[in-house]
Scaffold this active site. Structure first.
Site, PDB file in Angstrom:
ATOM      1  N   TYR A 152      39.968  41.273  42.015  1.00  0.00           N
ATOM      2  CA  TYR A 152      40.855  42.320  42.835  1.00  0.00           C
ATOM      3  C   TYR A 152      41.243  43.389  42.412  1.00  0.00           C
ATOM      4  O   TYR A 152      42.634  43.478  40.996  1.00  0.00           O
ATOM      5  CB  TYR A 152      41.660  41.916  44.275  1.00  0.00           C
ATOM      6  CG  TYR A 152      40.917  41.399  45.191  1.00  0.00           C
ATOM      7  CD1 TYR A 152      40.124  40.959  45.789  1.00  0.00           C
ATOM      8  CD2 TYR A 152      40.496  39.841  45.187  1.00  0.00           C
ATOM      9  CE1 TYR A 152      39.291  40.814  46.712  1.00  0.00           C
ATOM     10  CE2 TYR A 152      40.044  38.914  45.353  1.00  0.00           C
ATOM     11  CZ  TYR A 152      39.430  39.620  46.341  1.00  0.00           C
ATOM     12  OH  TYR A 152      37.911  38.768  47.304  1.00  0.00           O
ATOM     13  N   ASP A 153      41.217  44.863  42.688  1.00  0.00           N
ATOM     14  CA  ASP A 153      42.555  45.855  42.269  1.00  0.00           C
ATOM     15  C   ASP A 153      43.249  46.096  42.618  1.00  0.00           C
ATOM     16  O   ASP A 153      44.537  46.423  42.526  1.00  0.00           O
ATOM     17  CB  ASP A 153      41.031  47.640  41.612  1.00  0.00           C
ATOM     18  CG  ASP A 153      39.647  47.276  41.381  1.00  0.00           C
ATOM     19  OD1 ASP A 153      40.570  45.995  40.150  1.00  0.00           O
ATOM     20  OD2 ASP A 153      39.089  47.489  42.036  1.00  0.00           O
ATOM     21  N   THR A 154      43.234  46.530  44.285  1.00  0.00           N
ATOM     22  CA  THR A 154      44.962  46.684  44.876  1.00  0.00           C
ATOM     23  C   THR A 154      45.235  45.829  45.538  1.00  0.00           C
ATOM     24  O   THR A 154      44.294  44.731  46.673  1.00  0.00           O
ATOM     25  CB  THR A 154      44.198  47.514  45.827  1.00  0.00           C
ATOM     26  OG1 THR A 154      43.730  48.674  45.399  1.00  0.00           O
ATOM     27  CG2 THR A 154      45.177  47.787  46.545  1.00  0.00           C
ATOM     28  N   ARG A 206      37.662  45.310  47.431  1.00  0.00           N
ATOM     29  CA  ARG A 206      38.956  44.780  45.990  1.00  0.00           C
ATOM     30  C   ARG A 206      39.603  44.893  45.790  1.00  0.00           C
ATOM     31  O   ARG A 206      41.092  45.186  45.667  1.00  0.00           O
ATOM     32  CB  ARG A 206      38.015  46.190  44.834  1.00  0.00           C
ATOM     33  CG  ARG A 206      36.578  46.208  44.253  1.00  0.00           C
ATOM     34  CD  ARG A 206      35.987  47.067  43.043  1.00  0.00           C
ATOM     35  NE  ARG A 206      37.075  45.939  42.188  1.00  0.00           N
ATOM     36  CZ  ARG A 206      36.775  45.000  41.317  1.00  0.00           C
ATOM     37  NH1 ARG A 206      35.841  43.949  41.816  1.00  0.00           N
ATOM     38  NH2 ARG A 206      37.584  44.503  40.143  1.00  0.00           N
TER      39      ARG A 206
END
Lengths: 298, 298
Positions: free
Chosen positions: B18-20, B239
């Site tokens: 995960y980016d956020t 993500r």
């Protein structure tokens, strides 16, 4: 199908048929501060025929004594013990039906008239108009002491409603085991002289939502109001008629109590509410233009 | 079935995936005024890996600027534009989604922080903390002048709630055609430092009951909150992960927005809420004891 009263015989036979006459007030006896034509003569007629007359109102801001002043001002003969307001009925419910133990008290959301009725029925209370609760400051639980002797939260229309009152009531309802939750009435709006304002049911809405609890509601259309009247006065339901202008309170109330019902069109109900495609499923036994029409028998 | 995170590999793979990262605050980063162990290190870790971090709270009493002071006090790095409170989100909803015309204003039930967010988004308002409405006197419609330019009633948690504010809001909702009804959030309770008090949903309950209208609710679990975040920041839902301690707000919120969800057990949810016969039907993708557990990867 409702019977539409029109001839002299219709009205005469109705008078003969019922010994006890329960009247809603606003929209039936008066509209705001204006007496409805003929009401004085008709009430006098009923009394002259030895009918028992009661006035049944969901108004919970006034005690019966204060409410009687409205009758006096309009020249309507009424005795305090003929007036059943939802504040009084709630006090009677606590004393005579719930039989709240003498060592218990109630936490009040409501006004001076409600407190007066509680005092008259011997119910101890906290909250209400206590200056400690008349504040718009944020409420903190830091210095709050729960009074474990609170056996019920009672809620009526309160023009001084605020976060402190709601927060305290919430604590009693959530934290005192067995604490009852009783509302004078569930009216969503209140017909003030200059228009509709939020009613007692709106004032109790935060407590219903915050606790997820459904209260006991005393006022019309609930039969609790009739139970409270029965606790004070004897009448035969089969010879009793409820006269009102609201289908969802007055007429439902009469039906729930096994009384006959007369809808008068001098208040909130419109012809389209009782006939045609959008008519209510609540069907009164009788319909008349207004209480004043009974003058035809004079 | 949720995946229970336990090994170093579990936590590492989640960080990679995960980016956020959207975080609820109370019960996730802190409990009342106490920082949860390890939160500082874990947030630092995520930032060092160039993750986008947002803080998503239903708190509507504080503006983001004021809410940031809580982060500062606890030593948590946070930027004002990473904080999404429901007051801010409501202001963004009015300006960017509803696109309230510039000649319209809103009537506010809410506190200074809510007004600050409205001002920052260029929304004109009346009501709120205006001293005229800070009164416990009975409200009368006699001298009330309806402002026809009110295009919405907006309601958040207001410790100064009173009958005058409710009565005015009721007039706008009932009498101004097309007047919108928007609530910051529907939380029934508010977790104050010393215990639960009535929440924003309880403050708006009188208006919902008196008008019979269901408002647009901005805060979690509603997707309106996410729409407001999207109006300000770009992220890929596939993500993005929502981290929270409440199934019915945080986890529902993530699911409704098509995000992945991580439930932490450092707040309100108990093991019996997610396993056994009384388990919720809301199933998070992942479950971890607390945000601090991510320290295992360090």
């Amino acid at each position: 199908m409702s019977i539409r009263l029109s001839s002299k015989e219709d009205y005469e036979s109705l008078i003969d048929k019922y010994d006890t006459w329960l009247f809603d007030c606003d929209g039936v006896l008066w509209q705001g501060s204006r007496l409805i034509d003929g009401v004085l003569e008709v009430l006098h007629l009923l009394r002259s025929k030895k009918k028992k007359v009661c006035f049944v109102t969901n108004n919970a801001t006034n005690s019966r004594k204060t409410y009687k002043k409205k009758f006096d001002k309009l020249g309507i003969e009424a005795h305090v013990d003929e007036i059943y307001g939802s504040a009084f009925a709630t006090a009677v419910y606590l004393s005579s039906i719930l039989k709240l133990p003498k060592d218990k008290k109630v936490f009040v959301i409501g006004m001076e008239g409600f407190e007066e009725e509680l005092r008259d029925e011997g119910i101890s209370y906290i909250g209400g108009t206590d200056p400690e609760n008349q504040t718009l400051e944020p409420f903190s639980l830091k210095d709050f002491v729960l009074d474990e002797s609170v056996g019920a939260v009672v809620c009526g229309l309160d023009f001084g409603i605020n976060y402190t009152k709601l927060s305290k009531a919430f604590q009693y309802l959530k934290r005192v085991p067995g604490c009852e939750f009783i509302c004078t009435n569930a009216d969503s709006t209140y017909p003030s002289e200059f228009g509709l304002l939020p009613g007692a049911g709106s004032v109790s809405a935060p407590l219903r939502y915050a606790t997820g609890r459904e209260p006991i509601v005393v006022g019309k259309p609930n039969s609790t109001m009739l139970d409270c009247i029965k606790a004070k006065v004897a009448f035969d339901p089969s010879r009793t008629i409820m006269v009102g202008d609201r289908l969802n309170t007055d007429i439902e109330f009469g039906k729930a109590g096994g009384l006959s019902t007369l809808l008068v069109m001098s208040g909130i109900t419109q012809e389209s509410d009782i006939t045609g495609p959008n008519a209510s499923t609540t069907i009164p036994d009788y319909v008349a233009p207004s209480v004043g029409e009974f003058r035809i028998v004079l």
